[in-house]
Design a protein around this motif. Structure first.
Motif, mmCIF file in Angstrom:
data_model
loop_
_atom_site.group_PDB
_atom_site.id
_atom_site.type_symbol
_atom_site.label_atom_id
_atom_site.label_comp_id
_atom_site.label_asym_id
_atom_site.label_seq_id
_atom_site.Cartn_x
_atom_site.Cartn_y
_atom_site.Cartn_z
ATOM 1 N N ILE A 1 -71.520 18.961 -23.021
ATOM 2 C CA ILE A 1 -71.989 19.651 -24.228
ATOM 3 C C ILE A 1 -71.248 19.145 -25.461
ATOM 4 C CG2 ILE A 1 -72.771 21.719 -23.009
ATOM 5 C CD1 ILE A 1 -70.234 23.127 -23.793
ATOM 6 N N GLY A 2 -70.002 18.673 -25.282
ATOM 7 C CA GLY A 2 -69.249 18.128 -26.406
ATOM 8 C C GLY A 2 -69.847 16.821 -26.900
ATOM 9 N N ILE A 3 -70.203 15.936 -25.978
ATOM 10 C CA ILE A 3 -70.787 14.641 -26.353
ATOM 11 C C ILE A 3 -72.154 14.837 -26.998
ATOM 12 C CG2 ILE A 3 -71.732 12.494 -25.412
ATOM 13 C CD1 ILE A 3 -69.414 12.558 -23.376
ATOM 14 N N LYS A 4 -72.927 15.826 -26.503
ATOM 15 C CA LYS A 4 -74.209 16.127 -27.128
ATOM 16 C C LYS A 4 -74.010 16.532 -28.584
ATOM 17 C CE LYS A 4 -77.561 18.379 -25.369
ATOM 18 N NZ LYS A 4 -78.376 19.455 -24.743
ATOM 19 N N ALA A 5 -72.980 17.346 -28.838
ATOM 20 C CA ALA A 5 -72.699 17.792 -30.207
ATOM 21 C C ALA A 5 -72.211 16.628 -31.065
ATOM 22 C CB ALA A 5 -71.663 18.912 -30.192
ATOM 23 N N LEU A 6 -71.428 15.732 -30.487
ATOM 24 C CA LEU A 6 -70.923 14.577 -31.241
ATOM 25 C C LEU A 6 -72.054 13.665 -31.702
ATOM 26 C CD1 LEU A 6 -67.744 13.526 -29.209
ATOM 27 C CD2 LEU A 6 -67.811 14.241 -31.606
ATOM 28 N N ALA B 1 -62.140 17.442 -26.362
ATOM 29 C CA ALA B 1 -60.683 17.522 -26.212
ATOM 30 C C ALA B 1 -60.299 18.574 -25.164
ATOM 31 C CB ALA B 1 -60.037 17.863 -27.556
ATOM 32 N N LEU B 2 -61.004 19.716 -25.179
ATOM 33 C CA LEU B 2 -60.730 20.765 -24.190
ATOM 34 C C LEU B 2 -61.114 20.294 -22.792
ATOM 35 C CD1 LEU B 2 -61.981 23.859 -26.211
ATOM 36 C CD2 LEU B 2 -59.622 23.416 -25.493
ATOM 37 N N GLY B 3 -62.214 19.535 -22.711
ATOM 38 C CA GLY B 3 -62.629 18.993 -21.417
ATOM 39 C C GLY B 3 -61.602 18.027 -20.860
ATOM 40 N N VAL B 4 -61.074 17.161 -21.728
ATOM 41 C CA VAL B 4 -60.038 16.205 -21.314
ATOM 42 C C VAL B 4 -58.773 16.950 -20.898
ATOM 43 C CG1 VAL B 4 -58.510 14.367 -22.107
ATOM 44 C CG2 VAL B 4 -60.940 14.322 -22.721
ATOM 45 N N LYS B 5 -58.433 17.996 -21.667
ATOM 46 C CA LYS B 5 -57.236 18.779 -21.361
ATOM 47 C C LYS B 5 -57.348 19.430 -19.991
ATOM 48 C CE LYS B 5 -54.292 22.473 -23.204
ATOM 49 N NZ LYS B 5 -54.111 23.472 -24.293
ATOM 50 N N ILE B 6 -58.530 19.976 -19.693
ATOM 51 C CA ILE B 6 -58.752 20.593 -18.378
ATOM 52 C C ILE B 6 -58.701 19.538 -17.282
ATOM 53 C CG2 ILE B 6 -60.543 21.647 -16.937
ATOM 54 C CD1 ILE B 6 -61.265 23.428 -19.272
ATOM 55 N N ALA B 7 -59.288 18.361 -17.556
ATOM 56 C CA ALA B 7 -59.292 17.282 -16.562
ATOM 57 C C ALA B 7 -57.880 16.850 -16.209
ATOM 58 C CB ALA B 7 -60.090 16.096 -17.079
ATOM 59 N N ASP C 1 -71.239 20.165 -36.248
ATOM 60 C CA ASP C 1 -71.574 19.897 -34.841
ATOM 61 C C ASP C 1 -70.616 18.876 -34.245
ATOM 62 O OD1 ASP C 1 -73.502 21.608 -34.059
ATOM 63 O OD2 ASP C 1 -75.195 20.275 -34.406
ATOM 64 N N ARG C 2 -70.347 17.828 -35.003
ATOM 65 C CA ARG C 2 -69.460 16.775 -34.513
ATOM 66 C C ARG C 2 -68.031 17.278 -34.341
ATOM 67 N NH1 ARG C 2 -71.621 11.486 -37.989
ATOM 68 N NH2 ARG C 2 -73.669 11.380 -36.998
ATOM 69 N N ALA C 3 -67.593 18.124 -35.282
ATOM 70 C CA ALA C 3 -66.233 18.677 -35.182
ATOM 71 C C ALA C 3 -66.103 19.553 -33.938
ATOM 72 C CB ALA C 3 -65.892 19.475 -36.440
ATOM 73 N N MET C 4 -67.105 20.420 -33.717
ATOM 74 C CA MET C 4 -67.078 21.277 -32.536
ATOM 75 C C MET C 4 -67.205 20.439 -31.271
ATOM 76 S SD MET C 4 -66.428 24.211 -33.632
ATOM 77 C CE MET C 4 -66.546 25.035 -32.055
ATOM 78 N N GLY C 5 -67.988 19.366 -31.347
ATOM 79 C CA GLY C 5 -68.114 18.472 -30.197
ATOM 80 C C GLY C 5 -66.786 17.839 -29.851
ATOM 81 N N ALA C 6 -66.030 17.437 -30.891
ATOM 82 C CA ALA C 6 -64.710 16.838 -30.672
ATOM 83 C C ALA C 6 -63.767 17.845 -30.021
ATOM 84 C CB ALA C 6 -64.132 16.350 -32.002
ATOM 85 N N VAL C 7 -63.854 19.114 -30.461
ATOM 86 C CA VAL C 7 -63.014 20.169 -29.875
ATOM 87 C C VAL C 7 -63.356 20.356 -28.406
ATOM 88 C CG1 VAL C 7 -62.531 22.648 -29.886
ATOM 89 C CG2 VAL C 7 -62.629 21.389 -32.048
ATOM 90 N N LEU C 8 -64.641 20.408 -28.099
ATOM 91 C CA LEU C 8 -65.071 20.612 -26.712
ATOM 92 C C LEU C 8 -64.687 19.438 -25.822
ATOM 93 C CD1 LEU C 8 -68.572 22.179 -27.442
ATOM 94 C CD2 LEU C 8 -66.624 23.339 -26.387
ATOM 95 N N TRP D 1 -62.756 19.345 -12.215
ATOM 96 C CA TRP D 1 -63.653 18.275 -12.645
ATOM 97 C C TRP D 1 -65.032 18.797 -13.031
ATOM 98 C CZ3 TRP D 1 -61.679 14.167 -14.440
ATOM 99 C CH2 TRP D 1 -60.489 13.645 -13.900
ATOM 100 N N LEU D 2 -65.491 19.847 -12.366
ATOM 101 C CA LEU D 2 -66.759 20.467 -12.746
ATOM 102 C C LEU D 2 -66.671 21.045 -14.148
ATOM 103 C CD1 LEU D 2 -67.882 22.304 -9.468
ATOM 104 C CD2 LEU D 2 -69.049 20.397 -10.602
ATOM 105 N N ALA D 3 -65.571 21.750 -14.422
ATOM 106 C CA ALA D 3 -65.369 22.347 -15.747
ATOM 107 C C ALA D 3 -65.257 21.271 -16.813
ATOM 108 C CB ALA D 3 -64.111 23.217 -15.737
ATOM 109 N N ALA D 4 -64.473 20.244 -16.527
ATOM 110 C CA ALA D 4 -64.278 19.161 -17.497
ATOM 111 C C ALA D 4 -65.592 18.446 -17.777
ATOM 112 C CB ALA D 4 -63.240 18.177 -16.967
#
Length: 209
Positions: free
Chosen positions: A86-91, A198-204, A189-196, A77-80
């Motif tokens: 940082i993903g939402i900031k980029a979005l 998605a990775l956060g959700v995947k880790i969660a 920025d938004r594309a990279m934010g979406a990737v981050l 949960w810390l990682a996610a």
């Protein structure tokens, strides 16, 4: 005497580090947004975090984490949460106005400490990295291999990881590459934010096996 084992470890690590994941996404974003120097500091942060994984693997703490649902979930949960932050900031990146579009990537200066911390936290909090190093030091590496040799493997893994991501930073911080991404401005920025995110959700959603 241990060359065969070392080559096996090196090959497995190469395949793992070359596959796109949170580390890759963060290094690419920092390199494109802030240039090679910041990208290199991010890469060094990722590489330094390897010492953390190697350290607790050698101490047997990784085994404890893998067997404790509570500790594993806390790390997860810390990682996610960090990746989602940082993903939402980029979005939320806004378009640059007119002639300033080309300078979009440089509008928020990044310190070496911030870049290093971003790389370290991204890798250090990743529960998949925990499981990877645990399996590496319990399954691939013979438990009878001397501790100093295992530590040597760890030093190699840290430097190889940092070296790989420094190459990634070099590629994505090239003037042509940055100029191309700059033309896309906030969309990158938004594309990279979406990737981050998605990775956060995947880790969660990662479950302990």
């Amino acid at each position: 005497m241990y060359w065969t084992e070392f080559l096996t470890v090196a090959l497995i690590h190469l395949l793992a580090v070359a596959s796109p994941g949170p580390d890759f996404a963060v290094v690419v974003r920092e390199s494109v947004a802030h240039g090679r120097r910041v990208g290199n500091w991010t890469a060094l942060g990722v590489g330094s975090a390897i010492f953390l994984h190697v350290g607790y693997s050698l101490l047997g703490i990784g085994l404890l984490v893998s067997q404790s649902i509570m500790l594993f979930n806390l790390l997860k949960w810390l990682a996610a949460a960090y990746l989602l932050y940082i993903g939402i900031k980029a979005l939320r990146a806004r378009p640059a106005a007119g002639a300033g579009a080309a300078a979009q990537v440089d509008k928020q200066p990044r310190t070496a400490r911030q870049a290093y911390a971003a790389g370290f936290m991204t890798n250090g909090l990743n529960p998949k990295a925990t499981l990877f190093f645990l399996s590496l030091f319990t399954v691939v590496i013979d438990p009878h291999t001397p501790l100093w040799v295992q530590a040597g493997y760890g030093v190699y893994l840290a430097f190889a990881t940092a070296g790989w991501f420094c190459l990634v930073a070099l590629l994505f911080s090239q003037a042509r590459v940055r100029a191309g991404f700059a033309r896309m401005g906030h969309w990158f920025d938004r594309a990279m934010g979406a990737v981050l995110v998605a990775l956060g959700v995947k880790i969660a959603l990662t479950e302990m096996h």
